[in-house]
Design a protein around this motif. Structure first.
Motif, short mmCIF file in Angstrom:
data_model
loop_
_atom_site.label_atom_id
_atom_site.label_comp_id
_atom_site.label_asym_id
_atom_site.label_seq_id
_atom_site.Cartn_x
_atom_site.Cartn_y
_atom_site.Cartn_z
N ASP A 230 43.47 37.27 10.90
CA ASP A 230 43.80 35.92 11.36
C ASP A 230 45.14 35.45 10.81
N ASP A 231 45.45 35.82 9.57
CA ASP A 231 46.76 35.45 9.01
C ASP A 231 47.89 36.13 9.77
N GLY A 232 47.64 37.36 10.25
CA GLY A 232 48.64 38.06 11.02
C GLY A 232 48.95 37.37 12.33
N VAL A 233 47.95 36.75 12.93
CA VAL A 233 48.18 36.00 14.17
C VAL A 233 49.15 34.86 13.91
N ALA A 234 48.98 34.17 12.81
CA ALA A 234 49.86 33.06 12.48
C ALA A 234 51.30 33.51 12.23
N ARG A 235 51.47 34.77 11.79
CA ARG A 235 52.81 35.30 11.54
C ARG A 235 53.46 35.91 12.78
N LEU A 236 52.71 35.99 13.86
CA LEU A 236 53.23 36.59 15.08
C LEU A 236 53.96 35.51 15.89
N THR A 237 55.19 35.26 15.50
CA THR A 237 55.93 34.10 16.03
C THR A 237 56.77 34.41 17.26
N VAL A 238 56.90 35.69 17.63
CA VAL A 238 57.67 36.01 18.84
C VAL A 238 56.85 35.63 20.07
N PRO A 239 57.49 35.48 21.23
CA PRO A 239 56.73 35.18 22.46
C PRO A 239 55.67 36.25 22.70
N THR A 240 54.44 35.82 22.89
CA THR A 240 53.32 36.75 23.00
C THR A 240 52.43 36.38 24.17
N ALA A 241 52.18 37.35 25.04
CA ALA A 241 51.24 37.19 26.15
C ALA A 241 49.95 37.92 25.81
#
Length: 316
Positions: A230-241
């Motif tokens: 879940d922490d990794g989701v928060a760090r995934l700041t690039v545009p994501t589909a």
């Protein structure tokens, strides 16, 4: 390592790579990497899921390599990448970074796609400086960041301890899957694909999954059972589909909706009616189209300003 016995004809037969190389991960693990398409074209990096291989992306490679440089690799222990001593989310991230370093020049950016465990790979790597350097945008297919066993609906039981315990035992079984037969194809289709999946798609998936060694399958199942990214989701700041099949039993749609809500920069949630967990094979046009859209928007100097999260439904 020799090529596993995948299908040999049609759109799901693995295309011949323009170039093959070996990436070496942080712990010395060696990863089989394939590069398809013209040099200098927009780059796409493909990370497959648990029990799969580069062959899983055959339809996307065949479609995109006409005008993209498509980079696909076998996760450790899968396909033509040897088994390793360590299986962990750190290893997943290390391996993806090793592939970046082996195939992309400093500062070169790519669209990164991850299916299932490949999506978890992306989440695990999201906080790494090399990921920020190379990832222009991301496509997450049929994946989740936590509670994988608790949310899986492979067993026709209501949620609770019994379903979680039995699901964990089934997915972590040390038993070999054996040869591909009508019975094993039927089981795989029920567990991982939509009810309307065509026989050639089921056959392609079965050949890929059955080629994964039992020990590797079990080793990674333990990592997935305790997954918390879940922490990794928060760090995934690039545009994501985000793409998911409405009939996905392994990572049900609740995961995709949770990701879309939690991602800092989600640019779309696509729910595919009638599709299961194996979206790149079940819905090849939809997945390839999503990748083309991301490369067009985020690997172009004239890319438009990113949009806010949207939700839509497509039936390929």
């Amino acid at each position: 390592m020799s090529r596993p016995p995948y299908v040999t004809g049609g759109r799901y037969a693995p295309p011949v790579a323009g170039r093959e190389l070996t990436a070496v991960s942080a712990d010395g693990s060696r990863l089989h990497v394939e590069v398809h398409g013209p040099d200098g074209a927009p780059a796409v990096v493909l990370s497959h899921g648990w029990t799969c291989s580069t062959a899983f992306w055959a339809a996307q490679i065949r479609e995109l390599a006409r005008d993209h440089r498509v980079i696909a690799y076998d996760q450790r222990g899968h396909g033509r990448s040897p088994a390793a001593a360590a299986y962990s989310t750190t290893a997943l991230a290390d391996d993806l970074i090793a592939v970046f370093e082996a195939t992309l020049v400093p500062g070169e950016r790519a669209v990164v796609a991850g299916h299932s465990m490949g999506g978890m790979t992306v989440m695990a790597a999201a906080g790494r400086p090399r990921f920020a350097e190379h990832a222009a945008a991301v496509l997450l297919c049929s994946t989740g960041s936590s509670r994988l066993i608790a949310e899986a609906t492979v067993l026709p039981l209501g949620p609770g301890r019994a379903r979680t315990r039995i699901t964990r035992a089934l997915l972590g079984s040390p038993a070999p899957l054996g040869p591909v037969t009508p019975a094993t194809r039927a089981v795989l289709k029920y567990a991982t694909m939509g009810p309307g999946s065509a026989p050639e798609r089921v056959e392609a998936c079965a050949r890929i999954v059955h080629a994964c060694p039992a020990g590797v399958r079990r080793g990674w199942s333990r990592v997935l059972a305790g997954l918390d990214l879940d922490d990794g989701v928060a760090r995934l700041t690039v545009p994501t589909a985000v793409v998911v099949g409405r009939d996905d039993r392994l990572t049900p749609v609740v995961h995709a909706r949770g990701l879309a809500a939690a991602l800092p920069h989600c640019v779309g949630l696509t729910e595919l009616t009638g599709m299961g967990h194996m979206t790149p094979i079940e819905a090849p046009e939809a997945v390839s189209s999503a990748l083309r859209e991301l490369t067009s928007r985020y690997l172009s100097a004239s890319a438009a300003t990113p949009t806010t999260t949207t939700e839509k439904e497509k039936t390929p």
